[in-house]
Design a protein around this motif. Structure first.
Motif, mmCIF file in Angstrom:
data_model
loop_
_atom_site.group_PDB
_atom_site.id
_atom_site.type_symbol
_atom_site.label_atom_id
_atom_site.label_comp_id
_atom_site.label_asym_id
_atom_site.label_seq_id
_atom_site.Cartn_x
_atom_site.Cartn_y
_atom_site.Cartn_z
ATOM 1 N N ARG A 30 14.620 -13.791 42.329
ATOM 2 C CA ARG A 30 15.481 -14.292 41.252
ATOM 3 C C ARG A 30 14.994 -13.616 39.979
ATOM 4 N N TYR A 31 15.892 -12.968 39.289
ATOM 5 C CA TYR A 31 15.494 -12.194 38.110
ATOM 6 C C TYR A 31 14.964 -13.103 37.009
ATOM 7 N N PHE A 32 15.519 -14.305 36.908
ATOM 8 C CA PHE A 32 15.083 -15.246 35.870
ATOM 9 C C PHE A 32 14.507 -16.509 36.497
ATOM 10 N N HIS A 33 13.513 -17.061 35.836
ATOM 11 C CA HIS A 33 12.935 -18.372 36.166
ATOM 12 C C HIS A 33 12.256 -18.839 34.887
ATOM 13 N N GLU A 34 13.085 -19.440 34.012
ATOM 14 C CA GLU A 34 12.596 -19.750 32.680
ATOM 15 C C GLU A 34 13.466 -20.817 32.010
ATOM 16 N N PHE A 35 12.903 -21.421 30.965
ATOM 17 C CA PHE A 35 13.686 -22.235 30.029
ATOM 18 C C PHE A 35 13.095 -22.043 28.646
ATOM 19 N N ARG A 89 18.177 -27.284 27.166
ATOM 20 C CA ARG A 89 18.635 -28.427 27.967
ATOM 21 C C ARG A 89 18.310 -28.257 29.435
ATOM 22 N N GLY A 90 17.870 -27.052 29.795
ATOM 23 C CA GLY A 90 17.713 -26.770 31.210
ATOM 24 C C GLY A 90 19.029 -26.431 31.861
ATOM 25 N N TYR A 91 19.902 -25.728 31.110
ATOM 26 C CA TYR A 91 21.226 -25.348 31.607
ATOM 27 C C TYR A 91 21.336 -23.836 31.639
ATOM 28 N N ASP A 92 21.803 -23.310 32.760
ATOM 29 C CA ASP A 92 21.988 -21.876 32.953
ATOM 30 C C ASP A 92 23.492 -21.581 32.939
ATOM 31 N N GLU A 111 27.113 -24.475 38.196
ATOM 32 C CA GLU A 111 27.119 -25.400 39.324
ATOM 33 C C GLU A 111 25.780 -26.104 39.502
ATOM 34 N N ALA A 112 24.717 -25.527 38.922
ATOM 35 C CA ALA A 112 23.383 -26.126 39.052
ATOM 36 C C ALA A 112 23.191 -27.310 38.112
ATOM 37 N N GLY A 113 24.072 -27.464 37.125
ATOM 38 C CA GLY A 113 23.936 -28.550 36.182
ATOM 39 C C GLY A 113 22.797 -28.316 35.201
ATOM 40 N N ALA A 114 22.374 -29.364 34.516
ATOM 41 C CA ALA A 114 21.303 -29.275 33.517
ATOM 42 C C ALA A 114 20.225 -30.293 33.835
#
Length: 373
Positions: free
Chosen positions: A98-103, A353-356, A361-364
């Motif tokens: 996964r290219y991103f894994h961040e907040f 918010r933890g939203y991508d 579809e993953a939500g926040a």
């Protein structure tokens, strides 16, 4: 891991006294507002510029860590984790890419002051001037408990952590970042599913005001150095930046993300943390065996509203290569865990918010008020 001898703290403290001389007086400021100007004393700036070896370094080597605090009542510099994290080995797993894994933690400036509750606990005015973000109460007397009872300028009310860095000065006057700054929480190891939240009360210093220009450039946390306009990867401030409203001075710098699992702090404020290493024969980043616990990798991305002639721009700690920063974790445990699990372990590129946006579809992780639902 056996507890180190207290006698050792006198030796290690030369590296711990990162802000080793008296700084300029505190500068009260509201978030995003310009503060009254002060000039750092010439002796203070000189003592912190260049390579260790000057009078301030000699002074640091001769001093001992003696200041007790609520988190370190015996004043030896070691703050044990309670409970410690044991039985962990560095993960060598290689999960789906996964290219991103961040907040993001978006936090505004709260105030400036010559305090440092990590390096100089209980000693107000002992440090060079720092610009504080996040927790509104951070000062020389801050402890895990006092931060937990404070307020915050971060978008997520659960982030009561303290973040601070040397104050940027232009002709001796403070230049404060305007609006929420970007503090990334990322996975620093290849196995992003192994990252766990920070333990409450963890604190550390990233970089050093006493580092040389070469040490700053070669630091494992160095990302792009100082940049403005089309000028990148600068160890020192550029001589000039385009005089346009859209141009600011920027820096990005990453923190270590591997923890020993034993101490929340050590006398040099660094030894309990380490940067990931490359696993032999691979391109994978893993935690070293003596710091096996993978935590979020903090990355400061700071923007300072200054451009044009940069010849009078300095840091309260010295020249551009003296940049460093501090972190004192006071997150609400449940809020931090929700963001780490959803965004880092979940392999998402999240906002505060933890939203991508690319994976709606993953939500926040948090609601519209940046709180746990």
């Amino acid at each position: 891991m056996p507890r180190r001898s207290k006698a050792l703290s006198g030796t290690l403290i030369a590296g711990a006294l990162l802000c080793a001389t008296l700084g300029a007086g505190g500068i009260a400021a509201t978030a995003g507002a310009a503060a009254p100007g002060t000039t750092a004393p010439a002796s203070h700036t000189a003592a912190h510029s260049g390579h260790p070896g000057g009078s301030s370094h000699a002074m640091a080597a001769s001093m001992k860590f003696t200041a007790a605090s609520p988190d370190d009542p015996d004043g030896d510099g070691y703050i044990p984790a309670n409970p410690p994290v044991t039985g962990v080995t560095p993960s060598t797993q290689d999960p789906p890419h996964r290219y991103f894994h961040e907040f993001q933690a978006n936090c505004g400036v709260t105030h400036t002051a010559p305090d440092d509750p990590i390096v100089f606990p209980q000693q107000p005015g002992k440090s060079h001037d720092h610009t504080f973000m996040g927790n509104t109460t951070t000062d020389a007397y801050s402890s895990t408990a006092s931060l937990a009872a404070g307020g915050t300028t971060c978008k997520a009310p659960g982030d009561l952590s303290g973040y601070w860095m040397p104050t940027l000065l232009n002709d001796g006057k403070p230049v404060l970042p305007v609006g929420p700054q970007t503090i990334y929480y990322k996975a620093g190891v290849t196995d992003y599913t192994s990252v766990r939240p920070f333990p409450k009360g963890l604190r550390f210093v990233v970089g050093s005001p006493m580092q040389s220009a070469a040490e700053f450039r070669d630091h494992p946390g160095f990302v792009e150095g100082w940049e403005c306009g089309d000028s990148y990867f600068n160890t020192e401030f550029p001589a000039s930046c385009p005089s346009r409203a859209d141009v600011q001075l920027n820096i990005r710098f990453q923190a270590p993300s591997c923890w020993d699992g034993t101490y929340l702090d050590t006398p040099d404020h660094k030894s309990h943390m380490a940067y990931p290493v490359v696993k032999p024969g691979t391109n994978d980043n893993v935690c070293p065996a003596d710091h096996p616990v993978a935590l979020p990798m903090i990355e400061f991305k700071m923007a300072f509203p200054v451009n044009g002639d940069m010849s009078r721009v300095t840091l309260a700690s010295g020249s551009g290569h003296s940049f460093h920063y501090d972190f004192f974790n006071a997150w609400d445990d449940a809020t931090l865990k929700a963001l780490v699990d959803h965004c880092l372990v979940g392999g998402l590129q999240c906002d505060a918010r933890g939203y991508d946006q690319t994976h709606p579809e993953a939500g926040a992780a948090l609601d519209e008020n940046y709180r746990l639902p």
